[in-house]
Design a protein around this motif. Structure first.
Motif, PDB file in Angstrom:
ATOM      1  N   THR A 170       6.973  28.423 -17.984  1.00 45.65           N
ATOM      2  CA  THR A 170       7.102  27.068 -19.423  1.00 45.65           C
ATOM      3  C   THR A 170       7.393  25.925 -19.726  1.00 45.65           C
ATOM      4  O   THR A 170       8.727  25.600 -19.402  1.00 45.65           O
ATOM      5  N   ALA A 171       6.843  24.661 -20.270  1.00 44.15           N
ATOM      6  CA  ALA A 171       6.960  23.517 -20.582  1.00 44.15           C
ATOM      7  C   ALA A 171       5.275  22.983 -20.604  1.00 44.15           C
ATOM      8  O   ALA A 171       4.506  23.418 -20.511  1.00 44.15           O
ATOM      9  N   VAL A 172       6.265  21.784 -21.075  1.00 44.81           N
ATOM     10  CA  VAL A 172       5.248  20.239 -21.167  1.00 44.81           C
ATOM     11  C   VAL A 172       4.815  19.847 -19.538  1.00 44.81           C
ATOM     12  O   VAL A 172       5.729  19.330 -19.363  1.00 44.81           O
ATOM     13  N   TYR A 173       3.520  20.423 -18.674  1.00 44.05           N
ATOM     14  CA  TYR A 173       2.959  19.439 -18.111  1.00 44.05           C
ATOM     15  C   TYR A 173       3.277  17.992 -17.747  1.00 44.05           C
ATOM     16  O   TYR A 173       1.870  17.967 -18.870  1.00 44.05           O
ATOM     17  N   TYR A 174       3.117  16.946 -17.321  1.00 41.92           N
ATOM     18  CA  TYR A 174       2.761  16.011 -17.696  1.00 41.92           C
ATOM     19  C   TYR A 174       2.157  15.148 -16.076  1.00 41.92           C
ATOM     20  O   TYR A 174       2.560  15.356 -15.112  1.00 41.92           O
ATOM     21  N   CYS A 175       1.152  14.751 -16.433  1.00 41.91           N
ATOM     22  CA  CYS A 175       0.408  14.109 -15.235  1.00 41.91           C
ATOM     23  C   CYS A 175       1.207  12.575 -15.155  1.00 41.91           C
ATOM     24  O   CYS A 175       1.461  11.428 -15.452  1.00 41.91           O
ATOM     25  N   ALA A 176       0.848  12.049 -13.911  1.00 43.92           N
ATOM     26  CA  ALA A 176       1.768  10.616 -13.342  1.00 43.92           C
ATOM     27  C   ALA A 176       1.531  10.183 -12.072  1.00 43.92           C
ATOM     28  O   ALA A 176       0.352  11.225 -11.512  1.00 43.92           O
ATOM     29  N   ALA A 177       1.399   8.549 -12.772  1.00 42.67           N
ATOM     30  CA  ALA A 177       0.977   7.862 -11.041  1.00 42.67           C
ATOM     31  C   ALA A 177       1.850   7.068 -11.327  1.00 42.67           C
ATOM     32  O   ALA A 177       2.202   6.168 -11.955  1.00 42.67           O
ATOM     33  N   GLY A 178       1.209   5.971 -10.113  1.00 46.48           N
ATOM     34  CA  GLY A 178       2.626   4.555  -9.806  1.00 46.48           C
ATOM     35  C   GLY A 178       3.528   5.421  -8.935  1.00 46.48           C
ATOM     36  O   GLY A 178       3.545   6.210  -8.190  1.00 46.48           O
ATOM     37  N   ALA A 179       4.041   4.515  -8.578  1.00 50.66           N
ATOM     38  CA  ALA A 179       5.669   3.931  -7.987  1.00 50.66           C
ATOM     39  C   ALA A 179       6.089   5.365  -8.401  1.00 50.66           C
ATOM     40  O   ALA A 179       7.319   5.140  -8.571  1.00 50.66           O
ATOM     41  N   LEU A 180       5.752   6.804  -7.576  1.00 40.27           N
ATOM     42  CA  LEU A 180       6.906   8.003  -8.171  1.00 40.27           C
ATOM     43  C   LEU A 180       7.962   7.871  -7.674  1.00 40.27           C
ATOM     44  O   LEU A 180       7.658   7.913  -6.203  1.00 40.27           O
ATOM     45  N   THR A 181       8.569   8.257  -7.825  1.00 35.54           N
ATOM     46  CA  THR A 181      10.176   9.011  -7.812  1.00 35.54           C
ATOM     47  C   THR A 181      10.386  10.293  -7.881  1.00 35.54           C
ATOM     48  O   THR A 181       9.162  11.196  -9.287  1.00 35.54           O
ATOM     49  N   MET A 182      11.340  10.777  -8.012  1.00 35.44           N
ATOM     50  CA  MET A 182      11.607  12.065  -8.016  1.00 35.44           C
ATOM     51  C   MET A 182      11.500  12.168  -9.800  1.00 35.44           C
ATOM     52  O   MET A 182      11.712  13.509 -10.601  1.00 35.44           O
ATOM     53  N   SER A 183      11.910  11.555 -10.473  1.00 36.61           N
ATOM     54  CA  SER A 183      11.890  10.882 -11.438  1.00 36.61           C
ATOM     55  C   SER A 183      11.684   9.914 -12.763  1.00 36.61           C
ATOM     56  O   SER A 183      11.860   9.511 -14.208  1.00 36.61           O
ATOM     57  N   SER A 184      10.361   9.501 -11.737  1.00 33.15           N
ATOM     58  CA  SER A 184      10.147   8.334 -12.476  1.00 33.15           C
ATOM     59  C   SER A 184       8.442   8.031 -12.237  1.00 33.15           C
ATOM     60  O   SER A 184       8.383   8.199 -10.797  1.00 33.15           O
ATOM     61  N   ALA A 185       7.996   7.653 -12.966  1.00 29.29           N
ATOM     62  CA  ALA A 185       6.775   6.815 -12.079  1.00 29.29           C
ATOM     63  C   ALA A 185       6.381   5.613 -13.768  1.00 29.29           C
ATOM     64  O   ALA A 185       6.595   5.474 -14.068  1.00 29.29           O
ATOM     65  N   ASN A 186       4.792   5.309 -12.506  1.00 27.25           N
ATOM     66  CA  ASN A 186       4.284   3.430 -13.585  1.00 27.25           C
ATOM     67  C   ASN A 186       3.998   3.803 -15.198  1.00 27.25           C
ATOM     68  O   ASN A 186       3.907   4.099 -16.156  1.00 27.25           O
ATOM     69  N   TYR A 187       3.155   5.293 -14.646  1.00 28.57           N
ATOM     70  CA  TYR A 187       2.179   5.232 -15.452  1.00 28.57           C
ATOM     71  C   TYR A 187       2.927   7.223 -15.972  1.00 28.57           C
ATOM     72  O   TYR A 187       2.676   7.592 -15.376  1.00 28.57           O
ATOM     73  N   TRP A 188       1.533   7.569 -16.819  1.00 27.72           N
ATOM     74  CA  TRP A 188       2.325   9.298 -17.979  1.00 27.72           C
ATOM     75  C   TRP A 188       0.949   9.260 -18.469  1.00 27.72           C
ATOM     76  O   TRP A 188       0.464   8.989 -20.079  1.00 27.72           O
TER      77      TRP A 188
ATOM     78  N   GLY B 222       0.206  14.768 -21.670  1.00 29.69           N
ATOM     79  CA  GLY B 222       1.307  16.524 -22.329  1.00 29.69           C
ATOM     80  C   GLY B 222       0.176  17.254 -21.756  1.00 29.69           C
ATOM     81  O   GLY B 222      -0.097  16.940 -23.022  1.00 29.69           O
ATOM     82  N   THR B 223       0.195  18.231 -21.493  1.00 31.59           N
ATOM     83  CA  THR B 223      -0.294  19.132 -22.034  1.00 31.59           C
ATOM     84  C   THR B 223       1.120  20.747 -21.952  1.00 31.59           C
ATOM     85  O   THR B 223       1.071  20.995 -20.981  1.00 31.59           O
ATOM     86  N   GLN B 224       0.764  21.168 -22.820  1.00 38.97           N
ATOM     87  CA  GLN B 224       1.645  22.572 -23.025  1.00 38.97           C
ATOM     88  C   GLN B 224       1.068  23.691 -22.191  1.00 38.97           C
ATOM     89  O   GLN B 224       0.009  24.067 -22.397  1.00 38.97           O
ATOM     90  N   VAL B 225       1.941  24.216 -21.198  1.00 39.90           N
ATOM     91  CA  VAL B 225       1.899  25.553 -20.711  1.00 39.90           C
ATOM     92  C   VAL B 225       3.069  26.334 -21.314  1.00 39.90           C
ATOM     93  O   VAL B 225       3.871  26.154 -20.784  1.00 39.90           O
ATOM     94  N   THR B 226       2.345  27.564 -21.319  1.00 39.67           N
ATOM     95  CA  THR B 226       3.207  28.764 -22.304  1.00 39.67           C
ATOM     96  C   THR B 226       3.234  29.945 -21.068  1.00 39.67           C
ATOM     97  O   THR B 226       2.399  30.577 -21.154  1.00 39.67           O
ATOM     98  N   VAL B 227       4.049  30.637 -20.727  1.00 35.41           N
ATOM     99  CA  VAL B 227       4.097  32.023 -19.935  1.00 35.41           C
ATOM    100  C   VAL B 227       5.068  32.634 -20.516  1.00 35.41           C
ATOM    101  O   VAL B 227       5.914  33.044 -20.646  1.00 35.41           O
ATOM    102  N   SER B 228       3.801  34.124 -20.332  1.00 38.56           N
ATOM    103  CA  SER B 228       4.557  35.110 -21.304  1.00 38.56           C
ATOM    104  C   SER B 228       5.274  36.547 -21.037  1.00 38.56           C
ATOM    105  O   SER B 228       4.423  36.679 -19.759  1.00 38.56           O
ATOM    106  N   SER B 229       6.405  36.554 -21.083  1.00 40.55           N
ATOM    107  CA  SER B 229       6.586  37.703 -20.274  1.00 40.55           C
ATOM    108  C   SER B 229       5.864  39.385 -20.631  1.00 40.55           C
ATOM    109  O   SER B 229       5.533  39.532 -21.810  1.00 40.55           O
TER     110      SER B 229
END
Length: 118
Positions: free
Chosen positions: A90-108, A111-118
């Motif tokens: 469960t999280a907001v999922y973000y698409c990213a593009a460009g010079a990706l690292t494990m924590s950054s990108a040029n473009y974002w 976001g789209t919400q994904v919720t997983v219920s138990s």
């Protein structure tokens, strides 16, 4: 500039599946490395998966074997197929593009919400 628009989020039960899409537009968007990040409430944003323009992919250990990233360069669209979903996904999922690292990108995306219920 590159514009990114996500879609496909929603509410799903644990064990279910969702497929996210990210439509890219703008200058040479198809040549960029693209990826997905997510941010759960109260947590830092984290890397999920990435794919470069020739299809080399990387995944976070937490999603390996469950998530699959793919892209259709002709349509300038990237996808994230998510199977065997867990409440921890469960999280907001973000698409990213460009010079990706494990924590950054040029473009974002926004976001789209994904919720997983138990």
């Amino acid at each position: 500039q590159v514009q990114l628009v996500e879609s496909g989020g929603g509410l799903v039960q644990a064990g279910g599946s969702l497929k996210l899409s990210c439509a890219a537009s703008g200058r040479t968007s198809s040549t960029y490395t693209m990826g997905w990040f997510r941010q759960a409430p109260g947590k830092e944003r984290e890397f999920v998966a990435s794919s470069n323009r020739v299809g080399v992919t990387y995944y976070a250990d937490s999603v390996k074997g469950r998530f699959t990233i793919s892209r259709d360069n002709a349509k300038n669209t990237m996808y994230l197929q998510m199977n065997s979903l867990k409440p921890d996904d469960t999280a907001v999922y973000y698409c990213a593009a460009g010079a990706l690292t494990m924590s950054s990108a040029n473009y974002w995306g926004q976001g789209t919400q994904v919720t997983v219920s138990s």
